[in-house]
Scaffold this motif. Sequence first.
Motif, PDB file in Angstrom:
ATOM      1  N   GLY A 211      -2.177   4.247   2.260  1.00 15.12           N
ATOM      2  CA  GLY A 211      -3.417   3.523   2.501  1.00 15.12           C
ATOM      3  C   GLY A 211      -4.126   3.055   1.247  1.00 15.12           C
ATOM      4  N   GLN A 212      -3.595   3.377   0.074  1.00 12.64           N
ATOM      5  CA  GLN A 212      -4.235   2.994  -1.187  1.00 12.64           C
ATOM      6  C   GLN A 212      -3.462   1.859  -1.867  1.00 12.64           C
ATOM      7  N   ASN A 213      -4.194   1.078  -2.631  1.00 11.97           N
ATOM      8  CA  ASN A 213      -3.595  -0.030  -3.379  1.00 11.97           C
ATOM      9  C   ASN A 213      -3.427   0.375  -4.839  1.00 11.97           C
ATOM     10  N   PHE A 214      -2.173   0.543  -5.263  1.00 15.04           N
ATOM     11  CA  PHE A 214      -1.881   0.878  -6.651  1.00 15.04           C
ATOM     12  C   PHE A 214      -1.352  -0.327  -7.430  1.00 15.04           C
TER      13      PHE A 214
ATOM     14  N   THR B 258      -7.226  -3.936 -10.587  1.00 16.69           N
ATOM     15  CA  THR B 258      -6.636  -3.861  -9.253  1.00 16.69           C
ATOM     16  C   THR B 258      -6.262  -5.258  -8.793  1.00 16.69           C
TER      17      THR B 258
ATOM     18  N   LYS C 272      -4.311  -7.776  -5.681  1.00 17.94           N
ATOM     19  CA  LYS C 272      -3.939  -7.876  -4.277  1.00 17.94           C
ATOM     20  C   LYS C 272      -3.127  -9.148  -4.038  1.00 17.94           C
TER      21      LYS C 272
ATOM     22  N   LEU D  72       0.831  -1.199   0.000  1.00 16.98           N
ATOM     23  CA  LEU D  72       0.000   0.000   0.000  1.00 16.98           C
ATOM     24  C   LEU D  72       0.867   1.251   0.000  1.00 16.98           C
ATOM     25  N   ARG D  73       0.284   2.345  -0.501  1.00 16.54           N
ATOM     26  CA  ARG D  73       0.931   3.652  -0.501  1.00 16.54           C
ATOM     27  C   ARG D  73      -0.094   4.666  -0.022  1.00 16.54           C
TER      28      ARG D  73
ATOM     29  N   ARG E 294      -1.540  -3.404  -9.851  1.00 20.63           N
ATOM     30  CA  ARG E 294      -2.409  -3.733 -10.974  1.00 20.63           C
ATOM     31  C   ARG E 294      -1.891  -4.954 -11.723  1.00 20.63           C
TER      32      ARG E 294
END
Length: 313
Positions: free
Chosen positions: A49-52, A59, A61, A46-47, A54
């Motif tokens: 709090g966001q998931n970048f 998106t 994970k 995460l960066r 891909r």
Amino acid sequence: GETGYDTAIVGKWHLGLTSTNTPLDRGFDFFHGILGDMMDDYYTHLRGGQNFMRLDRQTNKPTGHATELFTQRSVDNLQQRKQDSDRPFFLYLAYNAPHFPIQPPQEWLERTRQRFPNMDGKRAANVAFVEHLDDQIGLLLQHLDSTGLRNSTVVAFTSDNGGSLRHAQRNLPWRDGKQSHYDGGLCVPFLIRMPGQRSAGQTTDYAGLTFDLFATFLELAGAKRDPESDAVSLAPLLKSNAMPAGDRELYFVRREGNNRYVGQAYHALVRGRWKLMHNDPLSPLQLLDLESDPGETTNVISKHPMIANDLKR
């Protein structure tokens, strides 16, 4: 592309978060990695709090340490190349490591501590982090061998800037580090392996820029060079150890954002033995003689005003 290559990027992109500035919009056929600049954690990815992360445009994970994830995805890509061997390929693998946060897997950190029990803790984390990265690159190269692709594949390894001193990284014997225009910030490792062994173990004094790989790969692939690019192909150097022709200026610029420089830039220009530079937008220019003073300790601008003025222009 027009040369028939399959193109893939694995790892860090950092050239845009949305279309039309994502990898598949800019010519790549496949992407698995992070759109943003870095990670706050190598396991959560995460960066802020966001998931970048891909996979192509979706998106993603994944689980595990990012260095190992990017290696495995690259290995998978090479395995696919073996099954589709009639098409040449280009793989751009951009690890986040050894960028901070300095976060080696725990077992690698313990191994380093056992070998160097008196080493400073921050330094030990860096050593473990780099050795883990080195091990993963070794796994990738072993897979390249096992798929039979070694003798038809050019491999290059480099970095984007010198190590960060405040994170206990080192750039000795050069002065300073990341964000600096002294050579500790500009000089990076660069290794390239051509098919065959004629260049194994050789070094060269030629000084270039990382984007020279762009012109080099275009030439080796038989593609047209970009007429607007200043990149210089290293193919003559690799094929016959012939230096690229002509004198060359190496130009560097860094632009700072929301700090006291308010978006102003600072610059460095290298021509042969001379470097004209400043290390922030508010400092006066200084002239350095890299030949007689590789440690960049002495500003000689008052002794060589003609050279300084020429480089200023």
